[in-house]
Enzyme design. Structure first.
Site, PDB file in Angstrom:
ATOM      1  N   GLY A   1       1.145  -0.490  -1.674  1.00 55.02           N
ATOM      2  CA  GLY A   1       0.568  -0.810  -2.973  1.00 55.02           C
ATOM      3  C   GLY A   1      -0.198  -2.117  -2.957  1.00 55.02           C
TER       4      GLY A   1
ATOM      5  N   SER B   1       0.122   1.860   4.737  1.00 55.73           N
ATOM      6  CA  SER B   1      -0.701   1.093   3.828  1.00 55.73           C
ATOM      7  C   SER B   1      -0.201  -0.357   3.734  1.00 55.73           C
ATOM      8  CB  SER B   1      -0.730   1.785   2.461  1.00 55.73           C
ATOM      9  OG  SER B   1      -1.800   1.329   1.688  1.00 55.73           O
ATOM     10  N   TYR B   2       0.105  -0.852   2.529  1.00 53.44           N
ATOM     11  CA  TYR B   2       0.589  -2.232   2.437  1.00 53.44           C
ATOM     12  C   TYR B   2       1.984  -2.382   3.048  1.00 53.44           C
ATOM     13  CZ  TYR B   2       0.762  -7.022   0.815  1.00 53.44           C
ATOM     14  OH  TYR B   2       0.814  -8.406   0.797  1.00 53.44           O
TER      15      TYR B   2
ATOM     16  N   ASP C   1      -9.704   8.082   6.630  1.00 57.55           N
ATOM     17  CA  ASP C   1      -9.370   7.126   5.570  1.00 57.55           C
ATOM     18  C   ASP C   1     -10.399   6.009   5.561  1.00 57.55           C
ATOM     19  OD1 ASP C   1      -8.100   5.454   3.729  1.00 57.55           O
ATOM     20  OD2 ASP C   1      -6.703   4.655   5.216  1.00 57.55           O
TER      21      ASP C   1
ATOM     22  N   HIS D   1      -5.466   8.651   4.345  1.00 55.66           N
ATOM     23  CA  HIS D   1      -4.591   7.490   4.193  1.00 55.66           C
ATOM     24  C   HIS D   1      -3.119   7.871   4.289  1.00 55.66           C
ATOM     25  CE1 HIS D   1      -4.043   3.320   3.048  1.00 55.66           C
ATOM     26  NE2 HIS D   1      -3.190   3.676   2.099  1.00 55.66           N
TER      27      HIS D   1
END
Length: 463
Positions: free
Chosen positions: A88, A184-185, A384, A436
């Protein structure tokens, strides 16, 4: 007489000790049983156990994290434990990891029922999904300012406390091989938590968490090199013009902070040139039910706020938000037991917009944990445009690792699953045709990747 008194006292002490020990041991299974999920609403029959609930990580500020354990099919007692984290920062592992990527269930349209995921990772491991940090999903805090001052350091520390306390509740996992994964994060969360655990394990006065390694996908790694790789991906895949590419490369400072007006203008041009595409998988459609397309953010470039994914169903996030807000579902999950004054959402806007400390690079942690001998894999879906494969390659290249097995195509399901290179201390792999969320778009290839990671072997070569 005196000797008889001593014997009696010793016997009494032993009885008291044994009684208290029995009470402590039996209390642990009872606490587990309170978290047992008998069945979720409209759930198909399964042959594995599930548990979910809360673990308090900070009593003073009232922070409690929500977890969901889906034990392995078959002999769960012999299989490792995997902790999955979504990024996020501020997005839910229940919404993404559990419900549309590696978990055992998928959600039908309108949140009406569940169906089985053929490629669930709990076929080979016990999967522990954690909604982190507090304020994400069902995880909560009684201190409202926590929603405005969260950051990398507190997230990692709270996750460490969670693991320690969760393993006290589930002592059968204390000596189990333990791995961490995410995307991701979580490219920050995963190595930062692994680093916390590594340092914690150095203290011989407490039980050791049996951390063996981690595997992360499409991961935020280093602000400078991620930026260079991202802009190059946009240009090389014809998403932006030569003019905008040059403007982005000359006017932005590559760390996503204190951007100039020229840089902001370049970002605006890039967004306009992208058009109505799914930036998280550039060759698939967006959810038509969403009226607002995602805006690319160079600071929070993995912001997952809006329904946009393709694969089985581009609107799967909307189905999750319906399902997990059902009172019968929350009751079955032992969730929202304190009456959180807002709806469950896939991502928390306050956390996303107010994230405080964010490491410029996690490459120093990679160097430290590679030297410590942990098994480390990094994978990247190659369609992505948010944290693209080029960003990851630019970042990892600066570790300057020695190549052990040169670049080659790997196989999954009789086809090329992607490409891989094995370094001294790290394996990198691409996943062909994945966006992603790699397990959503290419579930078979993602499963083969994870299964091979657990085995400690190299990915099979494609002939």
């Amino acid at each position: 007489m005196e000797s008889r008194r001593i014997i009696v006292l010793v016997v009494l002490c032993l009885i008291i000790f044994c009684s208290s020990t029995t009470t402590n041991v039996s209390a642990q299974p009872r606490e587990q049983e309170l978290d047992r999920i008998t069945a979720l609403p409209a759930q198909p029959t399964v042959n594995f156990s599930q548990f979910s609930g809360y673990v308090t990580v900070n009593e003073d500020e009232g922070r409690a994290l929500f977890y969901w354990l889906t034990e392995a099919t078959g002999d769960a007692k012999t299989k490792p434990l995997l902790l999955w984290l979504n990024g996020g920062p501020g997005c839910s592992s229940v919404a993404y990891g559990a419900s549309e990527e590696i978990g055992p269930f998928r959600i039908n349209k309108n949140g009406s029922s569940l169906y089985l995921n053929k490629y669930s990772w709990n076929a080979v491991a016990n999967i522990l999904f954690l909604e982190s940090p507090a304020g994400v999903g069902f995880s909560y805090t009684n201190t409202s300012s926590n929603l405005e001052d969260s950051g990398d350091e507190r997230t990692a520390q709270d996750a460490l406390v969670f693991i320690i306390r969760w393993m006290n509740r589930f002592p059968q996992y204390k000596s189990r091989d333990f791995y961490i994964s995410g995307e991701s994060y979580a490219g920050h969360y995963v190595p930062q938590l692994a680093n916390k655990i590594y340092d914690y394990n150095k203290n011989a006065s407490h039980p050791i968490i049996n951390l063996k390694g981690f595997i992360v996908g499409n991961a935020d790694t280093d602000s400078h090199y991620d930026y260079l790789g991202t802009v190059n991906y946009w240009w090389s895949h014809s998403l932006i013009s030569d003019h905008t590419y040059k403007l982005l490369m000359t006017s932005c400072n590559f760390n996503f902070k204190n951007t100039s007006q020229n840089c902001q203008d370049a970002q605006k041009y890039a967004d306009e040139e992208f058009g109505d595409i799914n930036q998280y998988n550039i060759y698939t459609e967006m959810c038509k039910e969403s009226q607002q397309r995602p805006k690319h953010s160079l600071r929070h470039r993995n912001n997952l706020k809006h329904p946009r994914f393709s694969g089985y169903d581009p609107c799967t996030e909307k189905h999750a938000e319906i399902y997990y807000n059902r009172p019968d579902v929350q009751k079955a999950l032992h969730a929202n037991s304190t009456g959180i004054p807002y709806k469950w959402t896939a991502c928390s806007d306050p956390l996303i917009l107010n994230w405080k400390d964010s490491a410029a690079s996690v490459l120093p942690i990679y160097r430290k944990l590679i030297a410590a001998g942990l098994r480390i894999w990094v994978f990247s879906g190659d369609t992505d445009a948010v944290v693209p494969v080029t960003a990851t390659r630019f970042s990892l290249s600066n570790l300057n690792l020695k190549i052990k097995t040169p670049w080659y195509p790997w196989s999954a399901g009789g086809q090329v699953g992607g490409w891989t290179e094995v370094y001294d201390g790290l394996t990198f792999a691409t996943v062909r045709g994945a966006g992603h969320e790699v397990p959503l778009f290419q579930p078979l290839r993602a499963f083969e990747l994870f299964q091979t990671f657990l085995s400690g072997k190299n990915l099979p070569k494609s002939h």
